[in-house]
Design an enzyme around this catalytic site. Structure first.
Site, PDB file in Angstrom:
ATOM      1  N   LYS A 214      -1.218   1.440  -6.611  1.00  0.00           N
ATOM      2  CA  LYS A 214      -1.581   0.857  -7.916  1.00  0.00           C
ATOM      3  C   LYS A 214      -0.529   1.192  -8.978  1.00  0.00           C
ATOM      4  O   LYS A 214      -0.061   0.325  -9.706  1.00  0.00           O
ATOM      5  CB  LYS A 214      -2.961   1.383  -8.368  1.00  0.00           C
ATOM      6  CG  LYS A 214      -4.087   1.134  -7.364  1.00  0.00           C
ATOM      7  CD  LYS A 214      -5.425   1.648  -7.843  1.00  0.00           C
ATOM      8  CE  LYS A 214      -5.508   3.158  -7.992  1.00  0.00           C
ATOM      9  NZ  LYS A 214      -5.443   3.909  -6.729  1.00  0.00           N
TER      10      LYS A 214
ATOM     11  N   ARG B 204     -13.863   2.776 -12.226  1.00  0.00           N
ATOM     12  CA  ARG B 204     -14.077   3.403 -10.924  1.00  0.00           C
ATOM     13  C   ARG B 204     -15.556   3.525 -10.589  1.00  0.00           C
ATOM     14  O   ARG B 204     -15.888   4.037  -9.516  1.00  0.00           O
ATOM     15  CB  ARG B 204     -13.480   4.809 -10.940  1.00  0.00           C
ATOM     16  CG  ARG B 204     -12.081   4.903 -10.389  1.00  0.00           C
ATOM     17  CD  ARG B 204     -11.623   6.314 -10.637  1.00  0.00           C
ATOM     18  NE  ARG B 204     -10.754   6.826  -9.631  1.00  0.00           N
ATOM     19  CZ  ARG B 204      -9.436   6.868  -9.752  1.00  0.00           C
ATOM     20  NH1 ARG B 204      -8.850   6.382 -10.816  1.00  0.00           N
ATOM     21  NH2 ARG B 204      -8.705   7.413  -8.810  1.00  0.00           N
TER      22      ARG B 204
ATOM     23  N   ARG C 104       1.733  16.304  -7.424  1.00  0.00           N
ATOM     24  CA  ARG C 104       0.449  16.491  -8.092  1.00  0.00           C
ATOM     25  C   ARG C 104      -0.401  17.536  -7.378  1.00  0.00           C
ATOM     26  O   ARG C 104      -0.369  17.636  -6.160  1.00  0.00           O
ATOM     27  CB  ARG C 104      -0.302  15.151  -8.122  1.00  0.00           C
ATOM     28  CG  ARG C 104       0.079  14.309  -9.298  1.00  0.00           C
ATOM     29  CD  ARG C 104      -0.402  12.899  -9.238  1.00  0.00           C
ATOM     30  NE  ARG C 104      -1.766  12.693  -8.771  1.00  0.00           N
ATOM     31  CZ  ARG C 104      -2.342  11.496  -8.706  1.00  0.00           C
ATOM     32  NH1 ARG C 104      -1.671  10.417  -9.085  1.00  0.00           N
ATOM     33  NH2 ARG C 104      -3.566  11.361  -8.268  1.00  0.00           N
TER      34      ARG C 104
ATOM     35  N   ARG D 263     -11.313  12.610  -2.517  1.00  0.00           N
ATOM     36  CA  ARG D 263     -10.980  11.424  -3.324  1.00  0.00           C
ATOM     37  C   ARG D 263     -11.369  10.143  -2.582  1.00  0.00           C
ATOM     38  O   ARG D 263     -11.868   9.190  -3.181  1.00  0.00           O
ATOM     39  CB  ARG D 263      -9.482  11.418  -3.670  1.00  0.00           C
ATOM     40  CG  ARG D 263      -9.137  12.419  -4.755  1.00  0.00           C
ATOM     41  CD  ARG D 263      -7.672  12.806  -4.741  1.00  0.00           C
ATOM     42  NE  ARG D 263      -6.774  11.748  -5.148  1.00  0.00           N
ATOM     43  CZ  ARG D 263      -5.457  11.795  -4.987  1.00  0.00           C
ATOM     44  NH1 ARG D 263      -4.888  12.855  -4.419  1.00  0.00           N
ATOM     45  NH2 ARG D 263      -4.695  10.802  -5.389  1.00  0.00           N
TER      46      ARG D 263
HETATM   47  P1  AP5 Z   1       1.119   5.142  -5.961  1.00  0.00           P
HETATM   48  O1  AP5 Z   1       1.644   3.881  -6.532  1.00  0.00           O
HETATM   49  O2  AP5 Z   1       1.355   6.411  -6.710  1.00  0.00           O
HETATM   50  O3  AP5 Z   1      -0.445   4.983  -5.599  1.00  0.00           O
HETATM   51  P2  AP5 Z   1      -1.732   4.908  -6.516  1.00  0.00           P
HETATM   52  O4  AP5 Z   1      -2.637   3.867  -5.961  1.00  0.00           O
HETATM   53  O5  AP5 Z   1      -1.357   4.786  -7.960  1.00  0.00           O
HETATM   54  O6  AP5 Z   1      -2.328   6.321  -6.187  1.00  0.00           O
HETATM   55  P3  AP5 Z   1      -2.998   7.460  -7.053  1.00  0.00           P
HETATM   56  O7  AP5 Z   1      -3.124   8.654  -6.154  1.00  0.00           O
HETATM   57  O8  AP5 Z   1      -2.272   7.659  -8.355  1.00  0.00           O
HETATM   58  O9  AP5 Z   1      -4.388   6.875  -7.288  1.00  0.00           O
HETATM   59  P4  AP5 Z   1      -5.609   7.663  -7.632  1.00  0.00           P
HETATM   60  O10 AP5 Z   1      -6.523   6.541  -7.903  1.00  0.00           O
HETATM   61  O11 AP5 Z   1      -6.107   8.673  -6.681  1.00  0.00           O
HETATM   62  O12 AP5 Z   1      -5.116   8.611  -8.831  1.00  0.00           O
HETATM   63  P5  AP5 Z   1      -5.351   8.594 -10.372  1.00  0.00           P
HETATM   64  O13 AP5 Z   1      -4.175   9.199 -11.006  1.00  0.00           O
HETATM   65  O14 AP5 Z   1      -5.848   7.271 -10.838  1.00  0.00           O
HETATM   66  O15 AP5 Z   1       1.692   5.274  -4.471  1.00  0.00           O
HETATM   67  C1  AP5 Z   1       1.404   6.398  -3.650  1.00  0.00           C
HETATM   68  C2  AP5 Z   1       2.644   6.740  -2.798  1.00  0.00           C
HETATM   69  O16 AP5 Z   1       2.876   5.676  -1.877  1.00  0.00           O
HETATM   70  C3  AP5 Z   1       3.948   6.893  -3.606  1.00  0.00           C
HETATM   71  O17 AP5 Z   1       4.720   7.934  -3.058  1.00  0.00           O
HETATM   72  C4  AP5 Z   1       4.662   5.536  -3.443  1.00  0.00           C
HETATM   73  O18 AP5 Z   1       6.082   5.669  -3.488  1.00  0.00           O
HETATM   74  C5  AP5 Z   1       4.182   5.093  -2.065  1.00  0.00           C
HETATM   75  N1  AP5 Z   1       4.014   3.642  -1.967  1.00  0.00           N
HETATM   76  C6  AP5 Z   1       3.495   2.798  -2.913  1.00  0.00           C
HETATM   77  N2  AP5 Z   1       3.474   1.533  -2.451  1.00  0.00           N
HETATM   78  C7  AP5 Z   1       3.977   1.581  -1.187  1.00  0.00           C
HETATM   79  C8  AP5 Z   1       4.204   0.573  -0.187  1.00  0.00           C
HETATM   80  N3  AP5 Z   1       3.877  -0.715  -0.392  1.00  0.00           N
HETATM   81  N4  AP5 Z   1       4.723   0.975   1.009  1.00  0.00           N
HETATM   82  C9  AP5 Z   1       5.041   2.282   1.224  1.00  0.00           C
HETATM   83  N5  AP5 Z   1       4.860   3.274   0.312  1.00  0.00           N
HETATM   84  C10 AP5 Z   1       4.320   2.916  -0.876  1.00  0.00           C
HETATM   85  O19 AP5 Z   1      -6.599   9.589 -10.498  1.00  0.00           O
HETATM   86  C11 AP5 Z   1      -6.485  10.975 -10.243  1.00  0.00           C
HETATM   87  C12 AP5 Z   1      -7.817  11.654 -10.563  1.00  0.00           C
HETATM   88  O20 AP5 Z   1      -8.146  11.451 -11.954  1.00  0.00           O
HETATM   89  C13 AP5 Z   1      -9.046  11.124  -9.813  1.00  0.00           C
HETATM   90  O21 AP5 Z   1      -9.187  11.727  -8.545  1.00  0.00           O
HETATM   91  C14 AP5 Z   1     -10.173  11.519 -10.791  1.00  0.00           C
HETATM   92  O22 AP5 Z   1     -10.476  12.889 -10.711  1.00  0.00           O
HETATM   93  C15 AP5 Z   1      -9.552  11.262 -12.144  1.00  0.00           C
HETATM   94  N6  AP5 Z   1      -9.755   9.869 -12.633  1.00  0.00           N
HETATM   95  C16 AP5 Z   1      -8.788   8.929 -12.869  1.00  0.00           C
HETATM   96  N7  AP5 Z   1      -9.334   7.792 -13.324  1.00  0.00           N
HETATM   97  C17 AP5 Z   1     -10.682   8.005 -13.374  1.00  0.00           C
HETATM   98  C18 AP5 Z   1     -11.788   7.188 -13.752  1.00  0.00           C
HETATM   99  N8  AP5 Z   1     -11.609   5.917 -14.150  1.00  0.00           N
HETATM  100  N9  AP5 Z   1     -13.035   7.733 -13.668  1.00  0.00           N
HETATM  101  C19 AP5 Z   1     -13.219   9.011 -13.284  1.00  0.00           C
HETATM  102  N10 AP5 Z   1     -12.220   9.842 -12.899  1.00  0.00           N
HETATM  103  C20 AP5 Z   1     -10.961   9.338 -12.951  1.00  0.00           C
END
Ligand code: AP5
Length: 215
Positions: free
Chosen positions: A13, A87, A160, A171
């Protein structure tokens, strides 16, 4: 044009949101990034948020809805990419209300599909530039010069706290229990567009571009 990037942790994402910002001048609103900023503020709220995030659980709806509401105020540009929000169904309802007030409804929800095995590999190999936010991966997208960001030249590359196998299990559980019902919710509203997130970054970008050009 307001859109949601919906998908499990590590689906890509953030990577695709950065492409859309670059190519279409859209604004990325990532609740994960906002919460990481809150946790590094060192306030009592930030400390509570840090504990929840490190366990891989979801932060309360109230906190994230407030964060989004604050950031949406006065937003009138080329559109917003909601990355990691909503979410839960409560967050989705709150977003609908907020967007109704701005008169800029959602145009599309892009569901990024990636299997669990690939998600764990992606998350455990990820590192990010602390200065410009560029996202890398040990195997699939390493920096050209080891230890130095390709985009801004910073040497402050970080992993992270929640990118470990144990937190990732939690997660994923949270995603399937609380977030995946949104797939049906947005399908029923005629907004859902699934994308195969297992392709290369460029292939996924092309699929998203085709969807956004058509809506
Ligand atoms: P990346 O693009 O970083 O993936 P992502 O989907 O953004 O993953 P996140 O881990 O950031 O999502 P998340 O939803 O767990 O975390 P968030 O920060 O929102 O890609 C991942 C890796 O893959 C990278 O190394 C990239 O290079 C590689 N990659 C990407 N595309 C690729 C491809 N096509 N092919 C190969 N490799 C690829 O949330 C973190 C925490 O915050 C949550 O656990 C929760 O505690 C809290 N939180 C956040 N939002 C909320 C909410 N709305 N409500 C409640 N709690 C929340």
């Amino acid at each position: 044009m307001n859109i949601i990037l919906l998908g499990p942790p590590g689906a890509g994402k953030g990577t695709q949101a950065r492409k859309l910002v670059e190519k279409r001048g859209m604004v990325q609103l990532s609740t994960g990034d906002m919460l990481r900023a809150a946790r590094s503020s060192g306030t009592a709220m930030g400390k509570r948020v840090a504990e929840v995030m490190d366990r891989g659980e979801l932060v309360t709806d109230e906190i994230v809805i407030d964060l989004i509401e604050e950031r949406l105020e006065g937003e009138t540009g080329a559109g917003v990419i909601f990355d990691g929000f909503p979410r839960t169904l409560a967050q989705a309802d709150a977003l609908e209300e907020l967007l109704a007030r701005t008169g800029q409804p959602l145009k599309a929800v892009i569901e990024m599909r990636v299997d669990d095995e690939a998600l764990v590999r992606r998350v455990t190999g990820r590192y990010t530039c602390a200065d410009c936010g560029e996202v890398y991966h040990d195997e699939t997208r390493p920096t050209k010069t080891p230890g130095k960001c390709d985009v801004c030249g910073s040497t402050d590359l970080r992993r992270r706290e929640d990118d470990n196998a144990e937190s990732m299990r939690q997660r994923l559980m949270e995603y399937y229990k609380k977030t995946s019902p949104l797939i049906g919710y947005y399908h029923a509203k005629g907004l859902l567009h699934p994308v195969d997130g297992l392709g290369s970054v460029d292939e996924v970008e092309a699929a998203i571009t085709a969807i956004l050009d058509a809506v």
